[in-house]
Design a protein around this motif. Sequence first.
Motif, PDB file in Angstrom:
ATOM      1  N   LEU A  88      13.760  24.092   8.558  1.00  0.00           N
ATOM      2  CA  LEU A  88      13.148  22.822   8.139  1.00  0.00           C
ATOM      3  C   LEU A  88      11.695  23.050   7.760  1.00  0.00           C
ATOM      4  O   LEU A  88      10.981  23.749   8.460  1.00  0.00           O
ATOM      5  N   ARG A  89      11.278  22.466   6.647  1.00  0.00           N
ATOM      6  CA  ARG A  89       9.874  22.553   6.225  1.00  0.00           C
ATOM      7  C   ARG A  89       9.317  21.146   6.115  1.00  0.00           C
ATOM      8  O   ARG A  89       9.982  20.259   5.582  1.00  0.00           O
ATOM      9  N   TRP A  90       8.087  20.939   6.617  1.00  0.00           N
ATOM     10  CA  TRP A  90       7.449  19.615   6.537  1.00  0.00           C
ATOM     11  C   TRP A  90       6.278  19.691   5.578  1.00  0.00           C
ATOM     12  O   TRP A  90       5.465  20.608   5.634  1.00  0.00           O
ATOM     13  N   VAL A  91       6.197  18.717   4.702  1.00  0.00           N
ATOM     14  CA  VAL A  91       5.179  18.743   3.650  1.00  0.00           C
ATOM     15  C   VAL A  91       4.529  17.363   3.551  1.00  0.00           C
ATOM     16  O   VAL A  91       5.215  16.336   3.631  1.00  0.00           O
ATOM     17  N   GLU A  92       3.207  17.357   3.375  1.00  0.00           N
ATOM     18  CA  GLU A  92       2.535  16.080   3.140  1.00  0.00           C
ATOM     19  C   GLU A  92       2.732  15.721   1.671  1.00  0.00           C
ATOM     20  O   GLU A  92       2.378  16.508   0.781  1.00  0.00           O
ATOM     21  N   THR A  93       3.295  14.576   1.414  1.00  0.00           N
ATOM     22  CA  THR A  93       3.583  14.199   0.022  1.00  0.00           C
ATOM     23  C   THR A  93       2.765  12.979  -0.385  1.00  0.00           C
ATOM     24  O   THR A  93       2.159  12.312   0.454  1.00  0.00           O
ATOM     25  N   LYS A  94       2.790  12.691  -1.674  1.00  0.00           N
ATOM     26  CA  LYS A  94       2.030  11.550  -2.206  1.00  0.00           C
ATOM     27  C   LYS A  94       2.969  10.605  -2.947  1.00  0.00           C
ATOM     28  O   LYS A  94       4.011  11.025  -3.461  1.00  0.00           O
ATOM     29  N   THR A  95       2.548   9.344  -2.997  1.00  0.00           N
ATOM     30  CA  THR A  95       3.335   8.335  -3.709  1.00  0.00           C
ATOM     31  C   THR A  95       2.538   7.812  -4.896  1.00  0.00           C
ATOM     32  O   THR A  95       1.336   7.592  -4.774  1.00  0.00           O
ATOM     33  N   GLY A  96       3.222   7.610  -6.012  1.00  0.00           N
ATOM     34  CA  GLY A  96       2.560   7.054  -7.189  1.00  0.00           C
ATOM     35  C   GLY A  96       3.132   5.688  -7.547  1.00  0.00           C
ATOM     36  O   GLY A  96       4.210   5.307  -7.087  1.00  0.00           O
ATOM     37  N   PHE A  97       2.399   4.965  -8.364  1.00  0.00           N
ATOM     38  CA  PHE A  97       2.858   3.673  -8.870  1.00  0.00           C
ATOM     39  C   PHE A  97       2.624   3.652 -10.377  1.00  0.00           C
ATOM     40  O   PHE A  97       1.529   3.995 -10.830  1.00  0.00           O
ATOM     41  N   TYR A  98       3.644   3.314 -11.122  1.00  0.00           N
ATOM     42  CA  TYR A  98       3.482   3.157 -12.566  1.00  0.00           C
ATOM     43  C   TYR A  98       3.462   1.664 -12.859  1.00  0.00           C
ATOM     44  O   TYR A  98       4.464   0.972 -12.650  1.00  0.00           O
ATOM     45  N   SER A  99       2.288   1.183 -13.271  1.00  0.00           N
ATOM     46  CA  SER A  99       2.141  -0.259 -13.457  1.00  0.00           C
ATOM     47  C   SER A  99       1.306  -0.520 -14.708  1.00  0.00           C
ATOM     48  O   SER A  99       0.278   0.147 -14.912  1.00  0.00           O
ATOM     49  N   ASP A 100       1.709  -1.467 -15.531  1.00  0.00           N
ATOM     50  CA  ASP A 100       1.005  -1.792 -16.789  1.00  0.00           C
ATOM     51  C   ASP A 100       0.746  -0.547 -17.635  1.00  0.00           C
ATOM     52  O   ASP A 100      -0.353  -0.360 -18.183  1.00  0.00           O
ATOM     53  N   GLY A 101       1.730   0.340 -17.678  1.00  0.00           N
ATOM     54  CA  GLY A 101       1.625   1.519 -18.532  1.00  0.00           C
ATOM     55  C   GLY A 101       0.731   2.618 -17.984  1.00  0.00           C
ATOM     56  O   GLY A 101       0.429   3.576 -18.681  1.00  0.00           O
ATOM     57  N   ILE A 110      -7.343   3.838   1.027  1.00  0.00           N
ATOM     58  CA  ILE A 110      -8.430   3.717   0.038  1.00  0.00           C
ATOM     59  C   ILE A 110      -7.829   3.499  -1.346  1.00  0.00           C
ATOM     60  O   ILE A 110      -8.245   2.620  -2.099  1.00  0.00           O
ATOM     61  N   GLU A 111      -6.794   4.292  -1.647  1.00  0.00           N
ATOM     62  CA  GLU A 111      -6.155   4.147  -2.970  1.00  0.00           C
ATOM     63  C   GLU A 111      -5.483   2.775  -3.105  1.00  0.00           C
ATOM     64  O   GLU A 111      -5.473   2.187  -4.174  1.00  0.00           O
ATOM     65  N   ASN A 119      -5.443  -8.375  -7.346  1.00  0.00           N
ATOM     66  CA  ASN A 119      -6.796  -8.579  -6.816  1.00  0.00           C
ATOM     67  C   ASN A 119      -6.850  -8.366  -5.295  1.00  0.00           C
ATOM     68  O   ASN A 119      -5.827  -8.147  -4.649  1.00  0.00           O
ATOM     69  N   LEU A 120      -8.057  -8.469  -4.735  1.00  0.00           N
ATOM     70  CA  LEU A 120      -8.261  -8.105  -3.338  1.00  0.00           C
ATOM     71  C   LEU A 120      -7.467  -9.001  -2.368  1.00  0.00           C
ATOM     72  O   LEU A 120      -6.879  -8.508  -1.397  1.00  0.00           O
ATOM     73  N   ILE A 121      -7.446 -10.289  -2.658  1.00  0.00           N
ATOM     74  CA  ILE A 121      -6.712 -11.220  -1.769  1.00  0.00           C
ATOM     75  C   ILE A 121      -5.224 -10.868  -1.798  1.00  0.00           C
ATOM     76  O   ILE A 121      -4.545 -10.810  -0.773  1.00  0.00           O
ATOM     77  N   ASP A 122      -4.726 -10.590  -3.008  1.00  0.00           N
ATOM     78  CA  ASP A 122      -3.311 -10.243  -3.149  1.00  0.00           C
ATOM     79  C   ASP A 122      -2.994  -8.930  -2.429  1.00  0.00           C
ATOM     80  O   ASP A 122      -1.933  -8.778  -1.829  1.00  0.00           O
ATOM     81  N   LYS A 123      -3.956  -8.011  -2.501  1.00  0.00           N
ATOM     82  CA  LYS A 123      -3.747  -6.736  -1.798  1.00  0.00           C
ATOM     83  C   LYS A 123      -3.642  -6.968  -0.299  1.00  0.00           C
ATOM     84  O   LYS A 123      -2.823  -6.366   0.394  1.00  0.00           O
ATOM     85  N   PHE A 124      -4.507  -7.868   0.170  1.00  0.00           N
ATOM     86  CA  PHE A 124      -4.497  -8.182   1.595  1.00  0.00           C
ATOM     87  C   PHE A 124      -3.133  -8.764   1.987  1.00  0.00           C
ATOM     88  O   PHE A 124      -2.512  -8.360   2.976  1.00  0.00           O
TER      89      PHE A 124
END
Length: 447
Positions: A88-101, A110-111, A119-124
């Motif tokens: 078994l191998r464990w790897v730190e991976t990343k996630t992306g989002f494709y939005s509005d092209g 942070i990301e 907007n900020l309220i929606d993020k919250f």
Amino acid sequence: MSITEQKTWGIIGGGMLGMTLALRLSQKGDQVTIFESAEKVGGLTSSWEMPTGANGDKITWDRFYHVILMSDLNTRKILKEIGLENDLRWVETKTGFYSDGKLYSMSNLIEFFKFPPINLIDKFRLGLTIFAASKIKNWQRLENIPVADWLTKWSGKRVFEKIWLPLLKAKLGDNYKNTSAAFIWSTIQRMYAARKSGLKKEMFGYVTGGYEKINNEFAKHLKNIGVTFKYNSKAIAVNKQINGNLILITSDNNTCTFDNVISTLSSRESVKIAPQLSDSEKQQHEAIKYLGVICPSVLLKKSISPYYVTNITDNWPPFTGIIEMTALIDKQETKGNHLVYLPKYVNPDDELFNQDEKELRQLFLGSLYKMYPNLSEDDLLFWGVSKARIVFVLPTINYSKKVPGVTTSLGNYYIINSAQIINGTLNVNETIQVAENKLKEILKENE
Ligand SMILES: Cc1cc2nc3c(=O)[nH]c(=O)nc-3n(C[C@H](O)[C@H](O)[C@H](O)COP(=O)(O)OP(=O)(O)OC[C@H]3O[C@@H](n4cnc5c(N)ncnc54)[C@H](O)[C@@H]3O)c2cc1C
């Protein structure tokens, strides 16, 4: 255990579920035979060969993408039992989002706060929704709430329409309207489980050699402890005899008699092969709604992104998301090349199943090139499509109350399948857990 107590079991299906049942029954001292319609074990976890170029070189990897989570304790236990724990191998991976092209990284807080499409309220509110779902223990109460209602209540209409709706539609199509909030709960719970480490980093795992190695080693281990395998042996009927035993008939005209038979096939298939079942139990199984998947594998000379998963909120790409396997697995596994999956979850009768490879290639690869303009046919080494009409059960409203039990009116014919996963997403860990728990129920009844 004395010889006289030894029972004979026929297991239909040599996927992870069937193999787990065989392992436990054989360890108990019973005689087990697995019937598998394909030429090898593995089912949805099975692998295929992908040519890497003109010189005849090829790589072998899963037909459908698979990761293991640190919290997948059932899977890890099996890996340990078959001697693969150290692979078994464990790897730190990343996630992306494709939005509005555009492509964004969404791999840490942070990301998340920098993510421009909302907007900020929606993020919250989005963050609060995810946090709330991760804290809920009583998933049953979410079962009678439509997922769209629950998400709109927590995230608000704007976030629902901008983020959740495209993601729901990508995974469930219009079926999201009949899906309960338990679906998003179990998805978030699993996502959270991948980030349980102190720094909330996403850690995913795999076994070197992929499921090809897991399946081979699992089958080898089962053979060593006495399990019999019948390959290319499709079960077509299970009938009860006057003496109470079950006769299992296969497409190659073999008949075998067993004390007990367990089908791990989909609910519909499991009742189709047992004509003596009552009409009402047939109807109960047939009413279970599944989704299928069309899953192209693309082998490329170059990487398209640093993300293992790229979620898509734009509605034009035909695929549900992008999985860049080589953002997780070592490139040695793919001989230095880059393996990408473009899954699309669809209803079992979706017309995409009837489209030929050329049409699918145009649709899927055309869209990939549009998303990544730096990518072209020159970078392509292999393209191939894996399809499965029956993959996972839609968690419809109050699903847990509709799930048929494992026992049938035949008494010694049992059905254990992934439809019995009622508070989780479809994955190998849940599949093994269903196998272990439901088998315990059967054995207790048989005592
Ligand atoms: C696109 C995709 C992505 C996935 N990603 C992940 C992941 O990242 N992590 C994870 O843990 N899990 C993942 N999974 C889920 C995982 O693959 C399944 O949970 C698991 O393989 C289910 O095993 P099973 O034995 O229940 O079913 P199956 O694998 O479907 O096994 C059933 C077996 O029965 C055989 N069969 C069918 N009909 C007959 C018959 N009449 N007679 C005899 N044999 C028959 C089939 O050939 C098959 O081998 C993913 C699945 C898909 C499709």
